[in-house]
Design a protein around this motif. Structure first.
Motif, PDB file in Angstrom:
ATOM      1  N   SER A 151       0.847  -1.181   0.000  1.00  0.00           N
ATOM      2  CA  SER A 151       0.000   0.000   0.000  1.00  0.00           C
ATOM      3  C   SER A 151       0.886   1.236   0.000  1.00  0.00           C
ATOM      4  CB  SER A 151      -0.926   0.026   1.219  1.00  0.00           C
ATOM      5  OG  SER A 151      -1.902   1.042   1.101  1.00  0.00           O
ATOM      6  N   GLY A 152       0.517   2.242  -0.778  1.00  0.00           N
ATOM      7  CA  GLY A 152       1.346   3.431  -0.869  1.00  0.00           C
ATOM      8  C   GLY A 152       2.657   3.108  -1.554  1.00  0.00           C
ATOM      9  N   SER A 153       3.753   3.499  -0.955  1.00  0.00           N
ATOM     10  CA  SER A 153       5.065   3.296  -1.566  1.00  0.00           C
ATOM     11  C   SER A 153       5.843   2.149  -0.929  1.00  0.00           C
ATOM     12  CB  SER A 153       5.896   4.585  -1.436  1.00  0.00           C
ATOM     13  OG  SER A 153       6.087   4.927  -0.071  1.00  0.00           O
ATOM     14  N   LYS A 154       5.150   1.279  -0.192  1.00  0.00           N
ATOM     15  CA  LYS A 154       5.871   0.248   0.563  1.00  0.00           C
ATOM     16  C   LYS A 154       5.118  -1.075   0.576  1.00  0.00           C
ATOM     17  CE  LYS A 154       7.923  -0.471   5.157  1.00  0.00           C
ATOM     18  NZ  LYS A 154       8.272   0.195   6.429  1.00  0.00           N
ATOM     19  N   GLY A 155       5.899  -2.144   0.565  1.00  0.00           N
ATOM     20  CA  GLY A 155       5.369  -3.473   0.772  1.00  0.00           C
ATOM     21  C   GLY A 155       6.060  -4.125   1.952  1.00  0.00           C
ATOM     22  N   ILE A 156       5.317  -4.929   2.708  1.00  0.00           N
ATOM     23  CA  ILE A 156       5.870  -5.691   3.830  1.00  0.00           C
ATOM     24  C   ILE A 156       5.525  -7.157   3.619  1.00  0.00           C
ATOM     25  CG2 ILE A 156       5.788  -6.108   6.325  1.00  0.00           C
ATOM     26  CD1 ILE A 156       5.088  -3.179   6.722  1.00  0.00           C
ATOM     27  N   ILE A 157       6.518  -8.014   3.778  1.00  0.00           N
ATOM     28  CA  ILE A 157       6.331  -9.458   3.673  1.00  0.00           C
ATOM     29  C   ILE A 157       6.792 -10.099   4.979  1.00  0.00           C
ATOM     30  CG2 ILE A 157       7.036 -11.572   2.486  1.00  0.00           C
ATOM     31  CD1 ILE A 157       7.455  -9.881  -0.036  1.00  0.00           C
ATOM     32  N   ILE A 158       5.937 -10.944   5.545  1.00  0.00           N
ATOM     33  CA  ILE A 158       6.308 -11.770   6.694  1.00  0.00           C
ATOM     34  C   ILE A 158       6.201 -13.212   6.226  1.00  0.00           C
ATOM     35  CG2 ILE A 158       5.816 -12.401   9.076  1.00  0.00           C
ATOM     36  CD1 ILE A 158       4.386  -9.673   9.367  1.00  0.00           C
ATOM     37  N   ASP A 159       7.325 -13.888   6.114  1.00  0.00           N
ATOM     38  CA  ASP A 159       7.365 -15.244   5.572  1.00  0.00           C
ATOM     39  C   ASP A 159       8.124 -16.142   6.532  1.00  0.00           C
ATOM     40  OD1 ASP A 159       7.230 -17.465   3.976  1.00  0.00           O
ATOM     41  OD2 ASP A 159       8.559 -16.706   2.402  1.00  0.00           O
ATOM     42  N   ASN A 160       7.413 -17.145   7.065  1.00  0.00           N
ATOM     43  CA  ASN A 160       8.011 -18.086   8.005  1.00  0.00           C
ATOM     44  C   ASN A 160       8.618 -17.366   9.222  1.00  0.00           C
ATOM     45  OD1 ASN A 160       8.566 -20.768   8.765  1.00  0.00           O
ATOM     46  ND2 ASN A 160      10.651 -20.647   7.965  1.00  0.00           N
ATOM     47  N   GLY A 161       7.941 -16.309   9.651  1.00  0.00           N
ATOM     48  CA  GLY A 161       8.360 -15.563  10.820  1.00  0.00           C
ATOM     49  C   GLY A 161       9.387 -14.484  10.574  1.00  0.00           C
TER      50      GLY A 161
END
Length: 292
Positions: A244-254
């Protein structure tokens, strides 16, 4: 006329690639747009590209922009059969002849569905839909149904989208997980949070991280939906991806990671939810003293 070129030859092409394909367009000019999708090699297409495509293109159409969608495919390509079966192509306004016998909901998926603007939840018993379509038990369906309901409610309250949102789900029993996708092209998490006076001067990067914390939000909701979803998947070693906006966040396997793009005006979320979870969403709510 604007031209957008999207290349699906790499099966790793995903959400952020589609968002970046539209970054150069000044949508305020309200000019016609040609969207050219290339798939020149007969490889699989990453399914997560379709919900965001449906959202962007149909949001533009809802605002009066003419969008022409063209697919360039190799001879004998069968990759769009899946997209047709999941109703992605119909949602994009494309006709595609799918010759194989159409499967019903017992095939462990929920075809892409539109969520009306302003919806405060799913129209119907979402847990029952997951049980019937994805062949889950009532206990297995509880946590995924809660999370998808929270995300639908969030987008209904906060997105200000003229076209609503799109959801798509598929179960993979052999892998022990359920995938969920939800996308809108409204004002986005970060712009929604700036409605709160204390966040009005904050940057996208800070705001998206804050949105995943308990009790933080625009002030128009309860400020817990994204926290419960992301925290549940963090603790259960699932997969959470928000852009969203200018950023992405990924949480994968903690493990959490971030990336930057120029801008995506809406919000896209992709979840991989383990069917067997050691930590239930109720336990996380109890920690915060929260009751439904």
């Amino acid at each position: 006329m604007h031209e957008v070129h999207i290349y699906l030859d790499n099966p790793k092409t995903g959400i952020h690639h589609i968002a970046r394909s539209f970054e150069h367009i000044d949508l305020s000019l309200n000019e016609d747009i040609n969207v050219n999708v290339y798939h020149t090699r007969n490889y699989g297409i990453n399914v997560e590209v379709f919900p965001i495509l449906c959202s962007i293109i149909n949001e533009l159409r809802a605002k009066g922009t003419t969008v022409n969608l063209n697919f360039e495919l190799p001879p004998g390509c069968h990759q769009l059969s899946y997209a047709s079966r999941m109703d992605f192509l119909m949602t994009l306004g494309l006709e595609y002849e799918y010759n194989k016998k159409r499967h019903n909901g017992s095939s462990r998926f929920i075809e892409i569905q539109k969520v009306r603007p302003g919806a405060h939840g799913y129209d119907g018993d979402l847990a029952a839909v997951l049980q019937n379509n994805l062949k889950m038990t009532a206990d297995e369906a509880y946590d995924p149904a809660f999370m998808l309901s929270e995300l639908i409610c969030n987008m209904g309250i906060h997105s200000n989208s003229e076209n609503g949102a799109y959801i798509y789900c598929q179960g993979y029993p052999n892998r022990g997980l359920v995938e969920m996708h939800i996308a809108d092209s409204g004002i986005g998490v970060t712009n929604s949070m700036r409605k709160n006076e204390k966040y009005k001067n904050s940057c996208d990067s800070d705001l998206l991280n804050l949105a995943l914390q308990f009790g933080e939000g625009s002030g128009e909701g309860r400020g817990h939906g994204l926290y419960f979803v992301s925290e549940f998947l963090r603790r259960n070693k699932g997969y959470f991806h928000i852009l969203s906006g200018s950023k992405g966040i990924i949480i994968d396997n903690g493990v959490e990671s971030e990336y930057k793009i120029q801008n995506y005006q809406g919000t896209v979320i992709h979840l991989r939810i383990p069917i067997q979870c050691g930590i239930r969403v109720d336990a996380i709510m109890d920690e915060q003293g929260y009751e439904l």
